[in-house]
Design a protein around this motif. Sequence first.
Motif, short mmCIF file in Angstrom:
data_model
loop_
_atom_site.label_atom_id
_atom_site.label_comp_id
_atom_site.label_asym_id
_atom_site.label_seq_id
_atom_site.Cartn_x
_atom_site.Cartn_y
_atom_site.Cartn_z
N SER A 11 40.46 6.53 -55.48
CA SER A 11 40.22 6.23 -54.06
C SER A 11 39.23 5.08 -53.87
O SER A 11 38.97 4.67 -52.75
N SER A 12 38.70 4.55 -54.95
CA SER A 12 37.70 3.48 -54.88
C SER A 12 38.35 2.12 -54.64
O SER A 12 39.33 1.76 -55.29
N LYS A 13 37.77 1.35 -53.74
CA LYS A 13 38.25 -0.02 -53.51
C LYS A 13 38.01 -0.89 -54.74
O LYS A 13 38.76 -1.80 -55.03
N GLY A 79 62.87 11.72 -75.03
CA GLY A 79 63.25 12.70 -74.03
C GLY A 79 62.08 13.38 -73.34
O GLY A 79 62.27 14.22 -72.47
N ASN A 80 60.85 13.04 -73.72
CA ASN A 80 59.69 13.61 -73.04
C ASN A 80 59.53 12.95 -71.68
O ASN A 80 59.96 11.82 -71.47
N PRO A 81 58.89 13.64 -70.74
CA PRO A 81 58.81 13.11 -69.37
C PRO A 81 57.98 11.84 -69.25
O PRO A 81 57.11 11.57 -70.09
N GLU A 82 58.27 11.10 -68.20
CA GLU A 82 57.44 9.94 -67.88
C GLU A 82 56.08 10.46 -67.42
O GLU A 82 55.99 11.38 -66.62
N TRP A 83 55.03 9.86 -67.95
CA TRP A 83 53.67 10.27 -67.62
C TRP A 83 53.35 9.77 -66.22
O TRP A 83 53.27 8.56 -65.98
N PRO A 84 53.16 10.67 -65.25
CA PRO A 84 52.94 10.23 -63.87
C PRO A 84 51.57 9.58 -63.67
O PRO A 84 50.59 10.02 -64.27
N LEU A 85 51.54 8.54 -62.84
CA LEU A 85 50.26 7.96 -62.46
C LEU A 85 49.44 9.01 -61.73
O LEU A 85 49.98 9.82 -60.98
N TYR A 86 48.13 8.99 -61.95
CA TYR A 86 47.27 9.96 -61.29
C TYR A 86 46.94 9.47 -59.89
O TYR A 86 46.54 8.34 -59.68
N LYS A 87 47.14 10.33 -58.93
CA LYS A 87 46.72 10.12 -57.54
C LYS A 87 45.80 11.29 -57.21
O LYS A 87 45.70 12.23 -57.97
N ASN A 88 45.13 11.28 -56.07
CA ASN A 88 44.25 12.40 -55.71
C ASN A 88 44.98 13.73 -55.81
O ASN A 88 46.05 13.89 -55.23
N GLU A 89 44.38 14.66 -56.56
CA GLU A 89 44.96 16.00 -56.75
C GLU A 89 46.41 15.89 -57.20
O GLU A 89 47.31 16.50 -56.66
N SER A 90 46.64 15.13 -58.21
CA SER A 90 47.96 14.72 -58.64
C SER A 90 48.57 15.63 -59.69
O SER A 90 48.05 16.69 -60.01
N GLU A 91 49.66 15.15 -60.24
CA GLU A 91 50.31 15.81 -61.37
C GLU A 91 49.84 15.14 -62.66
O GLU A 91 49.54 13.95 -62.67
#
Length: 124
Positions: A11-13, A79-91
């Motif tokens: 969340s930091s600019k 075949g492993n999942p794509e690593w999701p980008l972290y967002k606030n309270e993310s996966e």
Amino acid sequence: MRRTFLNLAVSSKEHSGTNFWSYLATYGHETPVLGTNHASDLTDVFFVTEPTFVSTTLQKYWLNFLYSLDPNTGISRDGNPEWPLYKNESEILSFNKNNVTIIKDEFRNDSFQVIQRNPGEFSQ
């Protein structure tokens, strides 16, 4: 603390345009007393004596990141999942003994909320 840092960073600019990823390692729960402890993944990345699912998978994600600054680009994830980008309270990714899954970043959420509500109690 990891979640606090990540939430502040995304969340930091000052860090806009910077990508963040996070994961949970659960593959050592059967290890007596220690379980999967902090930094135990380093052994699986750098000091492998016999390759396992975890060591091979971690190495691929880490090498992809080192090469392209994206753990999903480069060497096949097999075949492993794509690593999701972290967002606030993310996966986040969860590294288990025989697979990798995507989970909500809400484990130990009650403890996390106590720290969030009482930051002065946990700092010097």
